[in-house]
Design a protein around this motif. Structure first.
Motif, PDB file in Angstrom:
ATOM      1  N   VAL A  72     -10.709  67.222  38.535  1.00 30.35           N
ATOM      2  CA  VAL A  72      -9.645  67.759  37.698  1.00 30.35           C
ATOM      3  C   VAL A  72     -10.138  67.756  36.251  1.00 30.35           C
ATOM      4  CG1 VAL A  72      -8.513  65.496  37.429  1.00 30.35           C
ATOM      5  CG2 VAL A  72      -7.187  67.592  37.101  1.00 30.35           C
ATOM      6  N   MET A  73      -9.882  68.852  35.568  1.00 32.32           N
ATOM      7  CA  MET A  73     -10.222  68.950  34.151  1.00 32.32           C
ATOM      8  C   MET A  73      -9.236  68.107  33.343  1.00 32.32           C
ATOM      9  SD  MET A  73     -12.838  71.028  34.014  1.00 32.32           S
ATOM     10  CE  MET A  73     -12.899  71.383  32.268  1.00 32.32           C
ATOM     11  N   ILE A  74      -9.690  67.556  32.231  1.00 34.47           N
ATOM     12  CA  ILE A  74      -8.807  66.811  31.332  1.00 34.47           C
ATOM     13  C   ILE A  74      -7.935  67.799  30.555  1.00 34.47           C
ATOM     14  CG2 ILE A  74      -8.670  65.190  29.403  1.00 34.47           C
ATOM     15  CD1 ILE A  74      -9.765  63.964  32.018  1.00 34.47           C
ATOM     16  N   THR A  75      -8.558  68.852  30.034  1.00 36.55           N
ATOM     17  CA  THR A  75      -7.838  69.938  29.373  1.00 36.55           C
ATOM     18  C   THR A  75      -7.461  70.944  30.456  1.00 36.55           C
ATOM     19  OG1 THR A  75      -9.166  69.627  27.374  1.00 36.55           O
ATOM     20  CG2 THR A  75      -7.992  71.719  27.583  1.00 36.55           C
ATOM     21  N   PRO A  76      -6.175  71.280  30.618  1.00 41.79           N
ATOM     22  CA  PRO A  76      -5.772  72.191  31.690  1.00 41.79           C
ATOM     23  C   PRO A  76      -6.611  73.474  31.714  1.00 41.79           C
ATOM     24  CG  PRO A  76      -3.836  71.339  30.571  1.00 41.79           C
ATOM     25  CD  PRO A  76      -5.039  70.891  29.771  1.00 41.79           C
ATOM     26  N   SER A  77      -7.023  73.866  32.923  1.00 40.16           N
ATOM     27  CA  SER A  77      -7.841  75.057  33.100  1.00 40.16           C
ATOM     28  C   SER A  77      -7.614  75.606  34.504  1.00 40.16           C
ATOM     29  CB  SER A  77      -9.325  74.705  32.906  1.00 40.16           C
ATOM     30  OG  SER A  77     -10.134  75.836  33.129  1.00 40.16           O
ATOM     31  N   GLU A  78      -7.650  76.907  34.636  1.00 43.11           N
ATOM     32  CA  GLU A  78      -7.529  77.547  35.943  1.00 43.11           C
ATOM     33  C   GLU A  78      -8.884  77.649  36.641  1.00 43.11           C
ATOM     34  OE1 GLU A  78      -4.805  78.550  37.787  1.00 43.11           O
ATOM     35  OE2 GLU A  78      -3.822  77.310  36.288  1.00 43.11           O
ATOM     36  N   ILE A  79      -9.952  77.317  35.921  1.00 43.62           N
ATOM     37  CA  ILE A  79     -11.282  77.304  36.510  1.00 43.62           C
ATOM     38  C   ILE A  79     -11.886  75.915  36.335  1.00 43.62           C
ATOM     39  CG2 ILE A  79     -11.674  79.782  36.194  1.00 43.62           C
ATOM     40  CD1 ILE A  79     -13.406  79.048  33.744  1.00 43.62           C
ATOM     41  N   ASN A  80     -12.903  75.627  37.106  1.00 42.31           N
ATOM     42  CA  ASN A  80     -13.522  74.306  37.099  1.00 42.31           C
ATOM     43  C   ASN A  80     -14.543  74.202  35.962  1.00 42.31           C
ATOM     44  OD1 ASN A  80     -13.976  71.729  37.953  1.00 42.31           O
ATOM     45  ND2 ASN A  80     -15.114  72.303  39.780  1.00 42.31           N
ATOM     46  N   ASP A  81     -14.107  74.572  34.809  1.00 40.94           N
ATOM     47  CA  ASP A  81     -14.923  74.586  33.596  1.00 40.94           C
ATOM     48  C   ASP A  81     -13.939  74.687  32.440  1.00 40.94           C
ATOM     49  OD1 ASP A  81     -17.033  74.737  31.838  1.00 40.94           O
ATOM     50  OD2 ASP A  81     -17.839  76.605  32.612  1.00 40.94           O
ATOM     51  N   GLY A  82     -14.402  74.529  31.226  1.00 48.37           N
ATOM     52  CA  GLY A  82     -13.482  74.671  30.112  1.00 48.37           C
ATOM     53  C   GLY A  82     -13.943  73.931  28.888  1.00 48.37           C
ATOM     54  N   ILE A  83     -12.989  73.542  28.095  1.00 45.87           N
ATOM     55  CA  ILE A  83     -13.250  72.884  26.818  1.00 45.87           C
ATOM     56  C   ILE A  83     -13.054  71.386  26.985  1.00 45.87           C
ATOM     57  CG2 ILE A  83     -12.474  72.699  24.430  1.00 45.87           C
ATOM     58  CD1 ILE A  83     -11.444  75.602  24.738  1.00 45.87           C
ATOM     59  N   PRO A  84     -13.986  70.569  26.473  1.00 44.52           N
ATOM     60  CA  PRO A  84     -13.810  69.122  26.579  1.00 44.52           C
ATOM     61  C   PRO A  84     -12.639  68.628  25.729  1.00 44.52           C
ATOM     62  CG  PRO A  84     -15.836  69.637  25.380  1.00 44.52           C
ATOM     63  CD  PRO A  84     -15.234  70.932  25.819  1.00 44.52           C
ATOM     64  N   ALA A  85     -12.072  67.516  26.171  1.00 45.75           N
ATOM     65  CA  ALA A  85     -10.981  66.878  25.432  1.00 45.75           C
ATOM     66  C   ALA A  85     -11.554  65.814  24.505  1.00 45.75           C
ATOM     67  CB  ALA A  85     -10.006  66.233  26.405  1.00 45.75           C
ATOM     68  N   ASN A  86     -10.879  65.628  23.395  1.00 47.86           N
ATOM     69  CA  ASN A  86     -11.224  64.578  22.445  1.00 47.86           C
ATOM     70  C   ASN A  86     -10.095  63.564  22.497  1.00 47.86           C
ATOM     71  OD1 ASN A  86     -11.811  62.935  20.286  1.00 47.86           O
ATOM     72  ND2 ASN A  86     -11.951  64.579  18.791  1.00 47.86           N
ATOM     73  N   LEU A  87     -10.251  62.554  23.364  1.00 46.86           N
ATOM     74  CA  LEU A  87      -9.202  61.551  23.495  1.00 46.86           C
ATOM     75  C   LEU A  87      -9.144  60.679  22.253  1.00 46.86           C
ATOM     76  CD1 LEU A  87      -9.519  60.344  27.198  1.00 46.86           C
ATOM     77  CD2 LEU A  87      -8.253  62.286  26.268  1.00 46.86           C
ATOM     78  N   SER A  88      -7.972  60.226  21.951  1.00 52.36           N
ATOM     79  CA  SER A  88      -7.738  59.355  20.806  1.00 52.36           C
ATOM     80  C   SER A  88      -8.414  58.003  21.023  1.00 52.36           C
ATOM     81  CB  SER A  88      -6.236  59.160  20.637  1.00 52.36           C
ATOM     82  OG  SER A  88      -5.956  58.065  19.817  1.00 52.36           O
ATOM     83  N   ASP A  89      -8.779  57.352  19.938  1.00 55.97           N
ATOM     84  CA  ASP A  89      -9.304  55.987  20.023  1.00 55.97           C
ATOM     85  C   ASP A  89      -8.263  55.031  20.599  1.00 55.97           C
ATOM     86  OD1 ASP A  89     -11.868  56.492  19.053  1.00 55.97           O
ATOM     87  OD2 ASP A  89     -11.244  56.252  16.967  1.00 55.97           O
ATOM     88  N   ASP A  90      -6.997  55.419  20.566  1.00 57.97           N
ATOM     89  CA  ASP A  90      -5.929  54.603  21.141  1.00 57.97           C
ATOM     90  C   ASP A  90      -5.974  54.592  22.673  1.00 57.97           C
ATOM     91  OD1 ASP A  90      -4.984  54.045  18.601  1.00 57.97           O
ATOM     92  OD2 ASP A  90      -3.494  55.657  18.652  1.00 57.97           O
ATOM     93  N   SER A  91      -6.653  55.575  23.268  1.00 53.31           N
ATOM     94  CA  SER A  91      -6.769  55.634  24.722  1.00 53.31           C
ATOM     95  C   SER A  91      -7.815  54.615  25.168  1.00 53.31           C
ATOM     96  CB  SER A  91      -7.174  57.044  25.168  1.00 53.31           C
ATOM     97  OG  SER A  91      -7.264  57.101  26.568  1.00 53.31           O
ATOM     98  N   LYS A  92      -7.369  53.585  25.855  1.00 54.95           N
ATOM     99  CA  LYS A  92      -8.260  52.481  26.233  1.00 54.95           C
ATOM    100  C   LYS A  92      -8.633  52.468  27.705  1.00 54.95           C
ATOM    101  CE  LYS A  92      -8.173  50.787  22.093  1.00 54.95           C
ATOM    102  NZ  LYS A  92      -9.226  51.190  21.203  1.00 54.95           N
TER     103      LYS A  92
END
Length: 185
Positions: A72-92
């Motif tokens: 599963v992509m982190i950033t929603p996508s209809e294809i198995n490719d896409g743009i990477p997500a930049n998670l917050s430093d708060d995400s542990k």
């Protein structure tokens, strides 16, 4: 006093919406899932059942050859490719509620060096998820546990360039099952 009466609802609304965004991201509900390998379910069936039942279910076919890869992509996508997500430093950590008849490797795939795309290959730090055949289990996996090839000195995951999560069964047995009820961070 009138100013405070007008701003108080906005402050409350903003506070709740921020909390909602941080705590309510459940990739089972929000994002399309992709599958490859010897499974009973194909991509269409998997996603129809996911939307209907709120659970991602993968069952190994009767004569498995090769590995099963569910992602599963982190950033929603209809294809198995896409743009990477930049998670917050708060995400542990990553939180998963799942049931599995076998140990599963969970890979966290990073994007390209430029941070502009998600291509197959590259760095994919991983962890092992223990089998939980009898009931659903919920585990929290710190992002700091994700290391290249699961080596103690392996490269750490970069959560600021995160593309997708891959659930891999390298040696599936006939009829093995993986169910994911929630996947959040």
């Amino acid at each position: 006093m009138l100013r405070y009466c007008l701003f108080l609802p906005l402050i409350i609304l903003f506070g709740f919406s921020t909390t909602y965004r941080k705590n309510e991201v459940n990739l089972v509900k929000t994002n399309k899932w992709f599958i490859a390998g010897p499974s009973v379910e194909n991509e269409d069936t998997l996603n129809k059942l996911r939307l209907k039942n709120g659970i991602v279910t993968v069952t190994t076919n009767d004569n498995p050859k090769g590995q099963i890869e569910l992602n599963v992509m982190i950033t929603p996508s209809e294809i198995n490719d896409g743009i990477p997500a930049n998670l917050s430093d708060d995400s542990k950590y990553l939180k998963i509620t799942y049931q599995s008849t076998q140990v599963i490797k969970l890979q966290a795939r990073e994007g390209n060096q430029e941070g502009t795309g998600c291509v197959h290959g590259g760095s994919h730090p991983r962890v092992s998820i223990p089998a939980s055949p009898k009931r659903f289990s919920t585990i929290k996996i710190p992002w700091s546990d994700f290391r290249q090839d699961e080596l103690t000195d392996g490269k750490l995951l970069n959560i600021h360039n995160l593309c997708k999560l891959n659930f891999v069964n390298y040696n599936p047995t006939a009829g093995s099952v993986l169910k994911i009820k929630s996947l959040s961070f």
